[in-house]
Design a protein around this motif. Structure first.
Motif, short mmCIF file in Angstrom:
data_model
loop_
_atom_site.label_atom_id
_atom_site.label_comp_id
_atom_site.label_asym_id
_atom_site.label_seq_id
_atom_site.Cartn_x
_atom_site.Cartn_y
_atom_site.Cartn_z
N PRO A 1 1.06 -0.71 -0.13
CA PRO A 1 -0.23 0.07 0.09
C PRO A 1 1.07 1.56 0.14
O PRO A 1 2.02 1.14 0.63
CB PRO A 1 -0.96 0.35 1.01
CG PRO A 1 -0.54 -1.63 0.93
CD PRO A 1 0.13 -2.39 0.78
N THR A 2 -0.03 2.18 -0.71
CA THR A 2 1.18 3.82 -0.87
C THR A 2 1.06 4.53 0.34
O THR A 2 2.46 4.80 0.61
CB THR A 2 0.63 4.30 -1.37
OG1 THR A 2 -0.14 4.04 -2.92
CG2 THR A 2 0.43 5.96 -1.07
N PRO A 3 1.00 3.78 2.02
CA PRO A 3 1.45 4.58 2.92
C PRO A 3 2.64 3.92 3.69
O PRO A 3 3.36 4.73 3.31
CB PRO A 3 0.48 4.25 4.17
CG PRO A 3 -0.88 4.72 2.86
CD PRO A 3 -0.57 4.09 1.81
N VAL A 4 2.51 2.17 3.47
CA VAL A 4 3.25 1.50 3.85
C VAL A 4 5.26 1.80 2.91
O VAL A 4 6.13 2.43 3.87
CB VAL A 4 3.82 0.64 3.48
CG1 VAL A 4 4.42 -0.69 3.69
CG2 VAL A 4 2.64 -0.34 4.22
N VAL A 5 4.84 2.31 1.52
CA VAL A 5 6.36 2.39 1.02
C VAL A 5 6.23 4.24 1.68
O VAL A 5 7.71 4.30 1.35
CB VAL A 5 5.33 2.78 -0.36
CG1 VAL A 5 6.98 2.90 -1.08
CG2 VAL A 5 5.37 1.16 -1.44
N VAL A 6 6.27 5.00 1.54
CA VAL A 6 6.13 6.42 2.06
C VAL A 6 6.84 6.30 3.32
O VAL A 6 7.72 7.15 3.44
CB VAL A 6 4.51 7.07 1.53
CG1 VAL A 6 5.34 8.70 2.01
CG2 VAL A 6 4.39 7.13 0.36
N VAL A 7 6.00 5.50 4.82
CA VAL A 7 6.59 5.98 5.42
C VAL A 7 8.18 4.82 5.22
O VAL A 7 9.31 5.94 6.37
CB VAL A 7 5.75 5.30 6.36
CG1 VAL A 7 6.38 4.91 7.88
CG2 VAL A 7 4.74 6.29 6.39
N GLY A 8 8.23 4.26 4.86
CA GLY A 8 9.49 3.55 4.67
C GLY A 8 10.54 3.81 4.23
O GLY A 8 11.62 3.92 4.55
N THR A 9 10.27 4.41 3.42
CA THR A 9 11.10 5.64 1.75
C THR A 9 11.23 6.48 2.86
O THR A 9 12.88 6.66 3.06
CB THR A 9 10.45 5.98 0.67
OG1 THR A 9 9.92 4.77 0.09
CG2 THR A 9 11.56 6.72 -0.07
N ALA A 10 10.83 7.04 3.86
CA ALA A 10 10.81 8.55 4.26
C ALA A 10 11.97 8.12 5.68
O ALA A 10 12.88 8.58 5.79
CB ALA A 10 9.96 9.27 4.99
N VAL A 11 11.61 6.81 6.51
CA VAL A 11 13.03 6.22 7.17
C VAL A 11 14.15 6.30 6.82
O VAL A 11 14.83 6.22 7.24
CB VAL A 11 12.16 4.56 7.87
CG1 VAL A 11 13.14 4.00 9.03
CG2 VAL A 11 11.03 5.56 8.47
#
Length: 396
Positions: free
Chosen positions: A52-62
């Protein structure tokens, strides 16, 4: 006039050597940082996983925060600032990202096996990503526990054919690579000393790399070494002492009651029998700029009788070639940490002849390589446990 000024102008416009070194260092650091962070990120958040997009966004931000902060913190911790506060963040981050990078490479094999077995995406990519995350978290947690514990005792008998029976059964506790550093391990140091004293060894040796930093910075952590109880306590310098005034560390160890074997030896006697303990400076000493410091095996063995069995303290196992040529019976070393974080031992093996344990070299000489009591840099040990070595010498 124009001809006279031209070389001066050219010299002034050329970048100084120090500037070129900084540029090269920056490029290398950028390349390594990018590789270490990019590979795990691609494995965890591959498009084929269809997270899901939120998972990718949060993971990438970290990952992005770690990627941008890491080189800055590393330079502040290892550069001129020597910031312990920065090191307490940068070095654990380095350890985690190295574990993630190494095991990302391993998961590529699993990815291939699953593909051959007909497992389709996104399940295949998600399974690999979840397993990778579990492995990284698990190994980081366990590796930190191992690094921070008081090391267990590793025992071994070492047969020295030239050893007089009077010395049969003599015990040597070997300490190496305590690496007192940014993390305050004063209580750990006290526990280490207590563990050594329980062994009641005849001789205790420290084969170098006491600390990362100066005596003043690490005095509190290193002072418990003065409580080691043994009839004989010998110490030689490691390469890290030569990053922070090795002579001051030798003086400090002398103050704590240890004998610094600074290219010299001491003779133990029992009923007329002799056993020599010799030591040399680390091989990096010659280029350290410290006056009077350089590895000098000839000086260390000067005056030793041909029939005397010799135990040599030399920080790096690579000195075993010289020791074997000189007829040394046993060399005690550290430096390798056993690789510390798998699979770094493969890189260590490129520089050192042995990574850990007992090995034979030539017809007479043996080498004991300790995995070390502490850790350097990242506070992790993965598949390379720390140790206190207890060697029992046996005669023919």
């Amino acid at each position: 006039m124009a001809d006279t000024d031209a070389p001066t102008t050219a010299a002034a416009s050329a970048p100084p050597r120090a500037t070129r070194r900084r540029v090269v260092f920056g490029l290398v650091l950028f390349a390594i940082t990018t590789l270490l962070f990019a590979a795990p990120w691609a494995a965890l958040f591959a498009p084929s996983a269809q997270w899901p997009t939120p998972v990718v966004v949060v993971g990438t931000a970290v990952f992005a925060v770690g990627y941008l902060a890491f080189p800055v913190l590393l330079v502040r911790s290892l550069g001129r600032r020597h910031s312990d506060r920065a090191a307490r963040v940068a070095l654990p981050l380095l350890g985690v990202v190295w574990i993630a990078f190494a095991w990302t490479l391993v998961t590529h094999v699993l990815r291939l096996v699953l593909a051959v077995a007909g497992v389709e995406n996104p399940f295949r990519a998600r399974l690999v990503a979840v397993l990778l995350a579990v492995v990284v978290v698990g190994l980081a947690a366990y590796g930190h526990h191992v690094a921070m514990r008081v090391p267990p005792v590793r025992r071994a008998d070492v047969v020295l054919p030239r050893l007089d029976p009077a010395f049969d059964g003599l015990t040597i506790a070997v300490l190496a690579d305590t690496h007192y550093g940014p993390i305050d391990r004063t209580r750990w140091s006290q526990g280490l000393v207590a563990a050594v004293n329980e062994l009641r060894a005849d001789v205790v040796v420290h084969v170098g790399d006491i600390a990362d930093g100066t005596v003043e910075q690490r005095r509190g952590q290193s002072t418990p070494l003065g409580g080691v109880e043994a009839a004989h306590r010998f110490y030689v310098s490691g390469n890290h002492e030569y990053l922070s005034n090795a002579q001051a560390w030798m003086d400090h160890m002398d103050e704590l009651g240890w004998t610094s074997l600074h290219n010299r030896h001491r003779v133990l006697e029992r009923g007329g029998a002799r056993l020599v303990f010799a030591g040399t400076d680390d091989i990096t000493a010659a280029h350290s700029g410290e006056h009077g410091h350089a590895a000098d095996l000839d000086a260390a063995l000067a005056g030793v009788r041909p029939e005397d069995p010799v135990v040599l303290l030399a920080h790096q196992p690579s000195e075993i070639r010289k020791a074997a040529a000189a007829g040394v019976d046993l060399q005690l070393s550290g430096h390798t940490h056993g690789g510390q974080i798998w699979p770094f031992h493969l890189l260590v093996r490129l520089q050192q002849p042995v990574v850990q344990g007992l090995s034979a070299h030539g017809g007479r000489t043996q080498l004991w390589t300790s995995r070390g009591a502490g850790f350097w840099g990242p506070p992790f040990r993965v598949f390379a446990p720390n140790e206190i070595s207890l060697l029992t010498l046996r005669s023919r």
